[in-house]
Write a protein that holds these residues in place. Structure first.
Motif, PDB file in Angstrom:
ATOM      1  N   GLY A   1      27.295  48.260 -32.568  1.00  0.00           N
ATOM      2  CA  GLY A   1      26.888  49.458 -31.962  1.00  0.00           C
ATOM      3  C   GLY A   1      25.641  50.164 -32.548  1.00  0.00           C
ATOM      4  O   GLY A   1      25.637  51.242 -32.511  1.00  0.00           O
ATOM      5  N   THR A   2      24.624  49.334 -33.287  1.00  0.00           N
ATOM      6  CA  THR A   2      23.609  49.768 -33.826  1.00  0.00           C
ATOM      7  C   THR A   2      22.612  50.414 -32.982  1.00  0.00           C
ATOM      8  O   THR A   2      22.382  49.955 -32.008  1.00  0.00           O
ATOM      9  CB  THR A   2      23.002  48.777 -34.594  1.00  0.00           C
ATOM     10  N   GLU A   3      21.995  51.746 -33.249  1.00  0.00           N
ATOM     11  CA  GLU A   3      21.063  52.209 -32.567  1.00  0.00           C
ATOM     12  C   GLU A   3      19.753  51.405 -32.673  1.00  0.00           C
ATOM     13  O   GLU A   3      19.327  51.054 -33.988  1.00  0.00           O
ATOM     14  CB  GLU A   3      20.670  53.748 -32.999  1.00  0.00           C
ATOM     15  N   LEU A   4      18.756  51.105 -31.732  1.00  0.00           N
ATOM     16  CA  LEU A   4      17.980  50.328 -31.863  1.00  0.00           C
ATOM     17  C   LEU A   4      16.712  50.755 -32.541  1.00  0.00           C
ATOM     18  O   LEU A   4      15.734  50.248 -33.180  1.00  0.00           O
ATOM     19  CB  LEU A   4      17.488  49.791 -30.519  1.00  0.00           C
ATOM     20  N   GLY A   5      16.679  52.212 -32.543  1.00  0.00           N
ATOM     21  CA  GLY A   5      15.815  52.946 -33.130  1.00  0.00           C
ATOM     22  C   GLY A   5      15.684  52.619 -34.806  1.00  0.00           C
ATOM     23  O   GLY A   5      14.989  52.455 -35.478  1.00  0.00           O
ATOM     24  N   ALA A   6      17.142  52.436 -35.195  1.00  0.00           N
ATOM     25  CA  ALA A   6      17.273  52.399 -36.763  1.00  0.00           C
ATOM     26  C   ALA A   6      17.107  51.028 -37.234  1.00  0.00           C
ATOM     27  O   ALA A   6      16.317  50.475 -37.980  1.00  0.00           O
ATOM     28  CB  ALA A   6      19.040  52.811 -36.925  1.00  0.00           C
ATOM     29  N   LEU A   7      17.578  50.114 -36.187  1.00  0.00           N
ATOM     30  CA  LEU A   7      16.984  48.454 -36.382  1.00  0.00           C
ATOM     31  C   LEU A   7      15.594  48.508 -36.263  1.00  0.00           C
ATOM     32  O   LEU A   7      15.006  47.606 -37.155  1.00  0.00           O
ATOM     33  CB  LEU A   7      17.762  47.847 -35.233  1.00  0.00           C
ATOM     34  N   GLU A   8      14.733  49.015 -35.437  1.00  0.00           N
ATOM     35  CA  GLU A   8      13.469  48.978 -35.414  1.00  0.00           C
ATOM     36  C   GLU A   8      12.712  49.420 -36.662  1.00  0.00           C
ATOM     37  O   GLU A   8      11.896  48.674 -37.282  1.00  0.00           O
ATOM     38  CB  GLU A   8      12.718  49.564 -34.178  1.00  0.00           C
ATOM     39  N   ARG A   9      13.287  50.195 -37.518  1.00  0.00           N
ATOM     40  CA  ARG A   9      12.743  50.873 -38.650  1.00  0.00           C
ATOM     41  C   ARG A   9      12.886  49.790 -39.775  1.00  0.00           C
ATOM     42  O   ARG A   9      12.010  49.710 -40.531  1.00  0.00           O
ATOM     43  CB  ARG A   9      13.337  52.178 -39.094  1.00  0.00           C
TER      44      ARG A   9
ATOM     45  N   PRO B   1      30.810  44.817 -28.863  1.00  0.00           N
ATOM     46  CA  PRO B   1      31.460  44.404 -27.625  1.00  0.00           C
ATOM     47  C   PRO B   1      30.380  43.733 -26.790  1.00  0.00           C
ATOM     48  O   PRO B   1      30.777  43.115 -25.852  1.00  0.00           O
ATOM     49  CB  PRO B   1      32.241  45.570 -27.143  1.00  0.00           C
ATOM     50  N   HIS B   2      29.401  44.296 -26.447  1.00  0.00           N
ATOM     51  CA  HIS B   2      28.433  44.099 -25.556  1.00  0.00           C
ATOM     52  C   HIS B   2      27.066  43.847 -26.135  1.00  0.00           C
ATOM     53  O   HIS B   2      26.568  44.644 -27.206  1.00  0.00           O
ATOM     54  CB  HIS B   2      28.256  45.045 -24.429  1.00  0.00           C
ATOM     55  N   ARG B   3      26.304  42.676 -25.800  1.00  0.00           N
ATOM     56  CA  ARG B   3      24.988  42.546 -26.345  1.00  0.00           C
ATOM     57  C   ARG B   3      24.167  43.692 -26.497  1.00  0.00           C
ATOM     58  O   ARG B   3      23.826  44.391 -25.398  1.00  0.00           O
ATOM     59  CB  ARG B   3      24.490  41.484 -25.630  1.00  0.00           C
ATOM     60  N   LEU B   4      23.707  44.051 -27.656  1.00  0.00           N
ATOM     61  CA  LEU B   4      22.829  45.314 -27.903  1.00  0.00           C
ATOM     62  C   LEU B   4      21.098  44.728 -27.492  1.00  0.00           C
ATOM     63  O   LEU B   4      20.477  45.617 -26.959  1.00  0.00           O
ATOM     64  CB  LEU B   4      22.647  45.651 -29.288  1.00  0.00           C
TER      65      LEU B   4
ATOM     66  N   ASP C   1      16.938  39.721 -24.111  1.00  0.00           N
ATOM     67  CA  ASP C   1      16.014  38.347 -24.328  1.00  0.00           C
ATOM     68  C   ASP C   1      14.669  39.404 -24.087  1.00  0.00           C
ATOM     69  O   ASP C   1      13.646  38.911 -24.999  1.00  0.00           O
ATOM     70  CB  ASP C   1      16.122  37.391 -23.276  1.00  0.00           C
ATOM     71  N   GLU C   2      14.556  40.381 -23.351  1.00  0.00           N
ATOM     72  CA  GLU C   2      13.225  40.749 -23.145  1.00  0.00           C
ATOM     73  C   GLU C   2      12.913  41.774 -24.416  1.00  0.00           C
ATOM     74  O   GLU C   2      11.750  41.677 -24.822  1.00  0.00           O
ATOM     75  CB  GLU C   2      13.206  41.780 -21.967  1.00  0.00           C
ATOM     76  N   VAL C   3      13.780  42.520 -24.930  1.00  0.00           N
ATOM     77  CA  VAL C   3      13.629  43.038 -26.136  1.00  0.00           C
ATOM     78  C   VAL C   3      13.480  42.383 -27.475  1.00  0.00           C
ATOM     79  O   VAL C   3      12.452  42.487 -28.209  1.00  0.00           O
ATOM     80  CB  VAL C   3      14.857  44.244 -26.454  1.00  0.00           C
ATOM     81  N   LEU C   4      14.035  41.257 -27.438  1.00  0.00           N
ATOM     82  CA  LEU C   4      13.797  40.389 -28.636  1.00  0.00           C
ATOM     83  C   LEU C   4      12.593  39.741 -28.572  1.00  0.00           C
ATOM     84  O   LEU C   4      11.679  39.599 -29.580  1.00  0.00           O
ATOM     85  CB  LEU C   4      15.090  39.006 -28.503  1.00  0.00           C
ATOM     86  N   ALA C   5      11.847  39.667 -27.542  1.00  0.00           N
ATOM     87  CA  ALA C   5      10.592  39.044 -27.350  1.00  0.00           C
ATOM     88  C   ALA C   5       9.642  40.064 -27.751  1.00  0.00           C
ATOM     89  O   ALA C   5       8.628  39.493 -28.412  1.00  0.00           O
ATOM     90  CB  ALA C   5      10.537  38.501 -25.737  1.00  0.00           C
ATOM     91  N   GLY C   6       9.874  41.075 -27.205  1.00  0.00           N
ATOM     92  CA  GLY C   6       9.123  42.338 -27.772  1.00  0.00           C
ATOM     93  C   GLY C   6       8.871  42.388 -29.299  1.00  0.00           C
ATOM     94  O   GLY C   6       7.979  42.655 -29.822  1.00  0.00           O
ATOM     95  N   TYR C   7      10.263  42.287 -30.004  1.00  0.00           N
ATOM     96  CA  TYR C   7      10.414  42.444 -31.333  1.00  0.00           C
ATOM     97  C   TYR C   7       9.362  41.308 -32.081  1.00  0.00           C
ATOM     98  O   TYR C   7       8.913  41.614 -33.123  1.00  0.00           O
ATOM     99  CB  TYR C   7      11.614  42.343 -31.883  1.00  0.00           C
ATOM    100  N   ARG C   8       9.651  40.106 -31.372  1.00  0.00           N
ATOM    101  CA  ARG C   8       9.034  38.875 -32.092  1.00  0.00           C
ATOM    102  C   ARG C   8       7.232  39.073 -32.004  1.00  0.00           C
ATOM    103  O   ARG C   8       6.553  38.738 -33.036  1.00  0.00           O
ATOM    104  CB  ARG C   8       9.578  37.407 -31.425  1.00  0.00           C
ATOM    105  N   SER C   9       6.887  39.757 -30.881  1.00  0.00           N
ATOM    106  CA  SER C   9       5.423  40.099 -30.900  1.00  0.00           C
ATOM    107  C   SER C   9       5.057  41.059 -31.885  1.00  0.00           C
ATOM    108  O   SER C   9       4.131  41.151 -32.432  1.00  0.00           O
ATOM    109  CB  SER C   9       5.288  40.300 -29.446  1.00  0.00           C
ATOM    110  N   ARG C  10       5.885  42.085 -31.703  1.00  0.00           N
ATOM    111  CA  ARG C  10       5.672  43.394 -32.606  1.00  0.00           C
ATOM    112  C   ARG C  10       5.506  43.299 -34.087  1.00  0.00           C
ATOM    113  O   ARG C  10       4.773  43.721 -35.015  1.00  0.00           O
ATOM    114  CB  ARG C  10       6.442  44.385 -32.296  1.00  0.00           C
ATOM    115  N   PHE C  11       6.753  42.353 -34.674  1.00  0.00           N
ATOM    116  CA  PHE C  11       6.791  42.062 -36.046  1.00  0.00           C
ATOM    117  C   PHE C  11       6.229  40.539 -36.299  1.00  0.00           C
ATOM    118  O   PHE C  11       7.310  39.986 -36.662  1.00  0.00           O
ATOM    119  CB  PHE C  11       8.396  42.319 -36.174  1.00  0.00           C
TER     120      PHE C  11
END
Length: 304
Positions: free
Chosen positions: A19-27, A57-60, A63-73
């Motif tokens: 249940g992690t906030e994506l904003g926190a994960l992105e930091r 319980p549900h995927r956070l 695939d689209e967000v993951l691809a964006g992370y791989r490009s951004r980081f």
């Protein structure tokens, strides 16, 4: 999987999401990306990988967000994401993720940790001493009060909110004890296994990691019901595993007198496991490694 000689300072950071906030994960990812860039520029490491294990319980992360992370980081050597499909807890989750990479060093990290760019590499430097088996960073703004030797950094155990261990030692010890611990005390237990194997657990105050904490107005930790239950259960299981039946009986009695329902549930679960023969083999019968005093698992700097 042993790393090749050319990757002797390779590191994988692995985090469990729930249940992690994506904003926190992105930091966190941004900080690790900066750390990877610094290591490449200054020759501090041989690659930094990140593995995210999702126990929600549900995927956070789509695939689209993951691809964006791989490009951004893009400074990261790799960024992998695994949806467990169950709440694995910490021990099983970290063991599962550890099998996905072959880096020389593994780092367990909470998903809301924001490390200083040099934190990982300052932790890694302590492994130049071959006696080192585990290194913990200094958490900010609330530093853990565990006692440590100011000259060597030696301490009783390391919190896996941000801690590093060699992969070969992790494999030798069998990783975290997922049979016993769902969450809480799996890091104490692993630290004691490291010490039982003749290695040293160290605290590295020069490695800084911001850890987001939610405190009350009086500065007290505010645990959830699940945190209360699992921490109570872990206290009993840890005492049993490390041959302190006197502590087990004292804690059972204390919990039995409490009006906190989670304590009663923890007692019931421990007794169920004990009666069913599900407790693991005991360690440290001569009490040379485990430390149980006033509810602490090592000496604290602010207690006599």
């Amino acid at each position: 999987m042993a790393p090749s000689p050319s990757r002797e300072r390779s590191v994988t950071v692995q985090s469990i999401l729930y249940g992690t906030e994506l904003g926190a994960l992105e930091r966190t990812l941004e900080a690790l990306d900066t750390s990877a860039a610094l290591a490449r520029r200054d020759g501090l490491g041989d690659g930094l990988r990140v593995v995210l294990g999702d126990a929600s319980p549900h995927r956070l992360v789509s695939d689209e967000v993951l691809a964006g992370y791989r490009s951004r980081f893009g400074e990261l050597e790799s960024l992998d994401y695994l949806f467990f499909g169950e709440n694995t807890g910490t021990a099983k989750g970290h063991n599962t993720m550890a099998r996905l990479t072959d880096s020389a060093y593994l780092v367990t990290s909470n998903p809301d940790i924001v490390p200083d760019a040099r934190a990982l590499w300052r932790m890694l430097d302590l492994f130049e001493d071959p006696s080192t088996g585990m290194v913990e960073a200094k958490q900010l703004p609330v530093e853990h009060p565990k006692e440590y030797d100011v000259a060597t950094g030696e301490t009783g155990w390391a919190a896996t909110a941000f801690a590093m261990t060699p992969r070969d030692l992790f494999d030798e010890l069998g990783g975290f004890d997922e049979q016993t611990f769902f969450m809480y005390c799996d890091d104490v237990d692993y630290s004691w296994l490291v010490r039982e194997a003749g290695r040293v657990v160290r605290f590295q105050p020069a490695a800084l990691a911001f850890h987001d904490k939610r405190l009350s107005l009086t500065g007290a930790w505010q645990p959830t019901s699940a945190e209360t239950f699992y921490s109570a259960q872990a206290a009993l299981l840890l005492a049993h595993k490390w041959s302190r039946e006197d502590v087990v009986e004292r804690v059972l009695a204390d919990f039995g007198r409490s009006t906190i329902p989670e304590y009663a549930d923890a007692v019931a679960e421990f007794e169920r496991r004990r009666d069913a023969g599900l407790l693991v083999a005991q360690h440290d019968p001569e009490h040379r490694v485990g430390y149980f005093t006033d509810g602490y698992y090592t000496k604290h700097r602010y207690a006599l």
